[in-house]
Design an enzyme around this catalytic site. Structure first.
Site, short mmCIF file in Angstrom:
data_model
loop_
_atom_site.label_atom_id
_atom_site.label_comp_id
_atom_site.label_asym_id
_atom_site.label_seq_id
_atom_site.Cartn_x
_atom_site.Cartn_y
_atom_site.Cartn_z
N GLN A 147 -3.00 0.35 23.23
CA GLN A 147 -1.88 1.25 22.91
C GLN A 147 -2.24 2.70 23.24
O GLN A 147 -1.42 3.45 23.75
CB GLN A 147 -1.51 1.11 21.44
CG GLN A 147 -0.52 2.16 20.95
CD GLN A 147 -0.03 1.90 19.55
OE1 GLN A 147 0.90 1.13 19.37
NE2 GLN A 147 -0.63 2.53 18.55
N SER B 131 -6.23 -2.43 8.67
CA SER B 131 -4.93 -2.68 9.29
C SER B 131 -3.92 -2.86 8.18
O SER B 131 -4.24 -3.42 7.12
CB SER B 131 -5.01 -3.97 10.11
OG SER B 131 -3.71 -4.44 10.40
N SER B 132 -2.70 -2.42 8.43
CA SER B 132 -1.64 -2.62 7.42
C SER B 132 -1.43 -4.11 7.18
O SER B 132 -1.02 -4.52 6.11
CB SER B 132 -0.34 -2.00 7.92
OG SER B 132 -0.56 -0.65 8.23
N ARG B 133 -1.71 -4.91 8.20
CA ARG B 133 -1.49 -6.35 8.07
C ARG B 133 -2.49 -7.01 7.12
O ARG B 133 -2.23 -8.11 6.63
CB ARG B 133 -1.57 -7.03 9.43
CG ARG B 133 -0.43 -6.65 10.36
CD ARG B 133 -0.67 -7.21 11.75
NE ARG B 133 0.15 -6.54 12.73
CZ ARG B 133 1.39 -6.89 13.04
NH1 ARG B 133 1.95 -7.93 12.45
NH2 ARG B 133 2.09 -6.22 13.93
N ILE C 65 -11.65 2.49 11.56
CA ILE C 65 -12.24 2.56 10.22
C ILE C 65 -12.31 1.11 9.69
O ILE C 65 -11.34 0.36 9.81
CB ILE C 65 -11.39 3.45 9.27
CG1 ILE C 65 -11.19 4.84 9.88
CG2 ILE C 65 -12.03 3.53 7.89
CD1 ILE C 65 -12.45 5.67 10.05
N HIS D 263 -5.42 5.38 8.69
CA HIS D 263 -4.38 6.40 8.95
C HIS D 263 -4.82 7.76 8.42
O HIS D 263 -4.62 8.80 9.06
CB HIS D 263 -3.06 6.02 8.26
CG HIS D 263 -2.43 4.76 8.75
ND1 HIS D 263 -2.36 3.63 7.98
CD2 HIS D 263 -1.82 4.47 9.91
CE1 HIS D 263 -1.74 2.68 8.67
NE2 HIS D 263 -1.40 3.15 9.84
N LEU E 145 0.16 2.63 4.66
CA LEU E 145 -0.99 3.44 5.07
C LEU E 145 -2.29 3.00 4.39
O LEU E 145 -2.28 2.50 3.27
CB LEU E 145 -0.73 4.91 4.76
CG LEU E 145 0.52 5.52 5.41
CD1 LEU E 145 0.64 7.00 5.06
CD2 LEU E 145 0.53 5.33 6.93
N MET F 137 3.54 3.35 11.20
CA MET F 137 4.61 2.47 10.70
C MET F 137 4.45 2.27 9.19
O MET F 137 4.96 1.30 8.64
CB MET F 137 4.58 1.14 11.45
CG MET F 137 4.83 1.34 12.96
SD MET F 137 5.55 -0.07 13.79
CE MET F 137 4.26 -1.27 13.56
O1 PAF Z 1 0.33 2.05 15.97
C1 PAF Z 1 1.40 2.10 15.35
O2 PAF Z 1 1.47 2.15 14.12
C2 PAF Z 1 2.70 2.07 16.15
O3 PAF Z 1 2.58 1.25 17.27
C3 PAF Z 1 3.21 3.47 16.52
C4 PAF Z 1 2.26 4.19 17.44
C5 PAF Z 1 3.43 4.28 15.26
C6 PAF Z 1 4.55 3.34 17.25
O4 PAF Z 1 5.51 2.71 16.45
#
Ligand code: PAF
Length: 286
Positions: free
Chosen positions: A158, A190-192, A181, A42, A38, A35
């Site tokens: 997930q 995390s992006s957050r 990581i 990622h 990055l 999403m």
């Molecule tokens: O983990 C994520 O960033 C999202 O849940 C994903 C797998 C890209 C689906 O939108």
């Protein structure tokens, strides 16, 4: 910005023409769905795909159907130019950045059933979240047709949902979970994290510390109820934290455990607000 030559696609049709060409050359495709916003986590997924010699496709799409909270969707960090630069540097071969209309030309009303797995942890606290993840991942898999897809283990549940999805839909895609990581102080990337204030960022480092303590207690046979009470009491000491859940589960099924003897391998999973930012993390306990 120097870097590897990377194709960028916004349309499915153009992506498909190119990937058909790659497949015609008998090359295999590795896929990293994201999403955006990055970070090194990622990029570790891109590296894993490149290491296997795969033509590596990354997607960036902030998927509205997986956000159960509208504010969270609005506030989700978006850093497209920095993302493109990072991907070029990493050696990613192609980037798919579709619009919402391109992914969802009409409303996707599918309802998936992941049984027990979606009733616990993130599934219990974020209603509809995994159904939205399943929608978008199945759509992206259909567009990219990867041979292998890479997912970060910070989102442990997930990964299990995606594995179940691939099985249910009978897709010939290998799902590869990759290690979390961490920042030097242990905080899971995390992006957050980029939305944390200085004070919240400082406070957030307690989360991995508590996971590590839970591992020590678990190994020392401390009862799970006591480990849970300890974690909750530590986080209750400061109002900056709001614990959503801390559970010790079977790492294979995510069934919540009450007794260590019930399991071959345990995993501790946590979701905790630090200020307004909801962070998740996990640690295998053995
Ligand atoms: O983990 C994520 O960033 C999202 O849940 C994903 C797998 C890209 C689906 O939108």
């Amino acid at each position: 910005m120097q870097g590897h030559y990377m194709l960028i696609f916004e349309r499915n049709s153009e992506l498909k023409i190119h990937l058909d060409r790659i497949r015609a050359e008998s090359r295999q495709i590795g896929f990293v769905p994201t999403m955006g916003a990055l970070h090194a986590g990622h990029i570790s997924l891109i590296n894993e795909s490149k290491k296997r010699g795969l033509f590596t496709v990354c997607s960036i799409f902030v998927n509205p159907t997986q956000f159960n909270d509208k504010k969270d969707l609005e506030n989700y960090p978006r850093t497209p130019q920095a993302d493109i630069d990072m991907l070029r540097q990493s050696g990613c071969d192609a980037l798919f950045m579709p619009t919402t209309e391109e992914v969802y030309p009409k409303e996707d009303v599918r309802i998936f059933n992941f049984g027990e797995l979606e009733t616990v942890l993130e599934g219990a606290h974020r209603p509809g979240h995994f159904n939205g993840v399943a929608k978008v991942v199945s759509i992206l898999f259909d567009k990219v047709h990867p041979d292998v897809a890479f997912f970060g283990s910070k989102d442990y549940q997930q990964v299990m949902i995606v594995k179940a999805l691939v099985k249910q839909l009978n897709l010939p895609i290998q799902i590869v979970p990759c290690p979390i990581i961490r920042e030097p102080d242990g905080l899971a990337m995390s992006s957050r994290n980029m939305r944390l204030t200085k004070e919240e960022r400082e406070a957030a480092k307690l989360i991995p510390l508590l996971l590590n303590e839970s591992k020590i207690f678990f190994k020392a046979q401390k009862p799970i109820s006591e480990i849970k009470a300890f974690i909750a009491s530590k986080l209750a000491q400061k109002s900056i934290y709001k614990l959503e859940y801390f559970e010790i589960c079977n790492s294979e099924s995510l069934q919540i455990l009450t007794d260590k003897k019930e399991v071959k391998q345990g995993i501790a999973l946590i979701a905790c607000f630090v200020g307004n930012i909801r962070l998740i993390d996990n640690l295998i306990l053995d």
